[in-house]
Design a protein around this motif. Structure first.
Motif, mmCIF file in Angstrom:
data_model
loop_
_atom_site.group_PDB
_atom_site.id
_atom_site.type_symbol
_atom_site.label_atom_id
_atom_site.label_comp_id
_atom_site.label_asym_id
_atom_site.label_seq_id
_atom_site.Cartn_x
_atom_site.Cartn_y
_atom_site.Cartn_z
ATOM 1 N N SER A 199 -11.162 -15.512 1.050
ATOM 2 C CA SER A 199 -10.201 -14.601 1.640
ATOM 3 C C SER A 199 -9.503 -13.779 0.566
ATOM 4 C CB SER A 199 -9.147 -15.406 2.406
ATOM 5 O OG SER A 199 -8.094 -14.573 2.823
ATOM 6 N N SER A 200 -9.567 -12.470 0.720
ATOM 7 C CA SER A 200 -8.687 -11.598 -0.052
ATOM 8 C C SER A 200 -7.793 -10.919 0.984
ATOM 9 C CB SER A 200 -9.472 -10.582 -0.880
ATOM 10 O OG SER A 200 -10.183 -9.706 -0.046
ATOM 11 N N TYR A 201 -6.708 -10.367 0.515
ATOM 12 C CA TYR A 201 -5.733 -9.828 1.452
ATOM 13 C C TYR A 201 -5.123 -8.577 0.846
ATOM 14 C CZ TYR A 201 -1.937 -9.869 4.882
ATOM 15 O OH TYR A 201 -1.068 -9.541 5.899
ATOM 16 N N ARG A 202 -4.914 -7.576 1.674
ATOM 17 C CA ARG A 202 -4.313 -6.317 1.222
ATOM 18 C C ARG A 202 -3.008 -6.046 1.948
ATOM 19 N NH1 ARG A 202 -9.333 -2.027 0.957
ATOM 20 N NH2 ARG A 202 -10.385 -3.007 -0.818
ATOM 21 N N MET A 203 -2.148 -5.353 1.238
ATOM 22 C CA MET A 203 -0.844 -4.990 1.783
ATOM 23 C C MET A 203 -0.399 -3.688 1.111
ATOM 24 S SD MET A 203 2.222 -7.750 1.860
ATOM 25 C CE MET A 203 3.795 -7.403 2.570
ATOM 26 N N LYS A 204 0.229 -2.818 1.864
ATOM 27 C CA LYS A 204 0.698 -1.547 1.326
ATOM 28 C C LYS A 204 2.186 -1.639 1.016
ATOM 29 C CE LYS A 204 1.222 3.324 2.639
ATOM 30 N NZ LYS A 204 0.843 4.334 3.629
ATOM 31 N N PHE A 205 2.567 -1.077 -0.129
ATOM 32 C CA PHE A 205 3.973 -0.996 -0.523
ATOM 33 C C PHE A 205 4.292 0.452 -0.862
ATOM 34 C CE2 PHE A 205 2.655 -5.300 -1.629
ATOM 35 C CZ PHE A 205 3.686 -6.051 -1.092
ATOM 36 N N THR A 206 5.443 0.930 -0.409
ATOM 37 C CA THR A 206 5.902 2.275 -0.726
ATOM 38 C C THR A 206 7.202 2.163 -1.503
ATOM 39 O OG1 THR A 206 4.840 3.170 1.246
ATOM 40 C CG2 THR A 206 6.561 4.518 0.228
ATOM 41 N N TRP A 262 7.027 -7.692 -5.073
ATOM 42 C CA TRP A 262 5.867 -7.320 -4.262
ATOM 43 C C TRP A 262 4.757 -8.361 -4.408
ATOM 44 C CZ3 TRP A 262 5.509 -1.358 -5.542
ATOM 45 C CH2 TRP A 262 6.537 -0.686 -4.857
ATOM 46 N N ALA A 263 4.564 -8.890 -5.613
ATOM 47 C CA ALA A 263 3.550 -9.935 -5.815
ATOM 48 C C ALA A 263 3.888 -11.163 -4.964
ATOM 49 C CB ALA A 263 3.468 -10.311 -7.298
ATOM 50 N N GLN A 264 5.143 -11.524 -4.939
ATOM 51 C CA GLN A 264 5.558 -12.666 -4.119
ATOM 52 C C GLN A 264 5.386 -12.360 -2.637
ATOM 53 O OE1 GLN A 264 9.060 -15.076 -5.142
ATOM 54 N NE2 GLN A 264 9.861 -14.501 -3.134
ATOM 55 N N GLU A 299 5.911 7.172 -3.554
ATOM 56 C CA GLU A 299 4.491 6.899 -3.737
ATOM 57 C C GLU A 299 4.161 5.505 -3.208
ATOM 58 O OE1 GLU A 299 2.607 8.829 -7.460
ATOM 59 O OE2 GLU A 299 4.590 8.120 -8.089
ATOM 60 N N SER A 300 2.901 5.338 -2.804
ATOM 61 C CA SER A 300 2.465 4.052 -2.249
ATOM 62 C C SER A 300 1.372 3.433 -3.104
ATOM 63 C CB SER A 300 1.939 4.235 -0.827
ATOM 64 O OG SER A 300 2.965 4.664 0.034
ATOM 65 N N VAL A 301 1.321 2.106 -3.044
ATOM 66 C CA VAL A 301 0.255 1.346 -3.684
ATOM 67 C C VAL A 301 -0.337 0.395 -2.655
ATOM 68 C CG1 VAL A 301 1.144 1.467 -6.048
ATOM 69 C CG2 VAL A 301 1.880 -0.399 -4.550
ATOM 70 N N ILE A 302 -1.595 0.070 -2.868
ATOM 71 C CA ILE A 302 -2.257 -0.969 -2.093
ATOM 72 C C ILE A 302 -2.386 -2.175 -3.014
ATOM 73 C CG2 ILE A 302 -4.352 -1.685 -0.870
ATOM 74 C CD1 ILE A 302 -2.917 0.587 0.575
ATOM 75 N N ALA A 303 -1.852 -3.296 -2.581
ATOM 76 C CA ALA A 303 -1.983 -4.540 -3.337
ATOM 77 C C ALA A 303 -3.104 -5.349 -2.718
ATOM 78 C CB ALA A 303 -0.677 -5.320 -3.286
ATOM 79 N N GLU A 304 -3.871 -5.985 -3.571
ATOM 80 C CA GLU A 304 -4.938 -6.872 -3.104
ATOM 81 C C GLU A 304 -4.812 -8.190 -3.856
ATOM 82 O OE1 GLU A 304 -9.199 -5.822 -1.943
ATOM 83 O OE2 GLU A 304 -9.374 -6.497 -4.021
ATOM 84 N N THR A 305 -4.786 -9.297 -3.110
ATOM 85 C CA THR A 305 -4.674 -10.611 -3.720
ATOM 86 C C THR A 305 -5.877 -11.467 -3.369
ATOM 87 O OG1 THR A 305 -3.240 -12.542 -4.055
ATOM 88 C CG2 THR A 305 -3.323 -11.628 -1.826
ATOM 89 N N ARG A 306 -6.178 -12.386 -4.285
ATOM 90 C CA ARG A 306 -7.293 -13.304 -4.085
ATOM 91 C C ARG A 306 -7.096 -14.515 -4.994
ATOM 92 N NH1 ARG A 306 -7.947 -9.496 -7.454
ATOM 93 N NH2 ARG A 306 -9.104 -9.723 -9.385
#
Length: 142
Positions: free
Chosen positions: A6-13, A33-35, A73-80
């Motif tokens: 499982s990887s997971y994505r989330m958007k942050f602005t 944001w990492a947390q 501005e926005s970023v997409i975070a992806e965790t795994r």
């Protein structure tokens, strides 16, 4: 190295509240944001019984900065998770990418390597990560 299940994505602005004196996202906010993504990934993917039984605490963060973003501005975070747990600990990787049309664009501008320790809610003590908990996030043998 085992593949993540499982990887997971989330958007942050980046709102005005996370911008520092240099006009970009404050370093401490990248950790927030990492947390946020780590917790949401756990809550969305883990068995509800595991979410009810365990908590996670950070034992270490390591951050590489290659870029930044400014207000609006926005970023997409992806965790795994790429490595099996060691005792009570998991290593979680999080990459932040510039967002383009709702997708990550280019190389990560910030990368976080975090170590998290599992705590049993009922005792408040460290708990070895059971294989059935780990299997929701990474392919492992028994």
């Amino acid at each position: 190295m085992p593949d993540p299940v499982s990887s997971y994505r989330m958007k942050f602005t980046a709102g005005a509240d996370v911008i520092d004196f240099m006009g970009h996202v404050n370093n401490a906010n990248w950790l927030n944001w990492a947390q946020d993504i780590a917790i949401e990934h756990w809550e969305k993917v883990a068995d509800p019984a595991h979410v009810d039984a365990y908590l996670w605490v950070v034992t270490r963060h390591e951050i590489d900065y290659r870029g930044n973003v400014g207000e609006g501005e926005s970023v997409i975070a992806e965790t795994r998770i790429e490595k099996p747990p060691t005792g009570a600990r998991f290593e979680r990787l999080i990459d932040f990418f510039r967002e383009e049309d709702g997708e990550p664009n280019g190389r990560p501008i910030v990368s976080v390597r975090s170590n998290w320790a599992m705590i049993q809610k009922d005792t408040g003590r460290l708990a070895r990560v059971p294989a059935e908990v780990a299997r929701a996030f990474i392919r492992i043998g028994d």
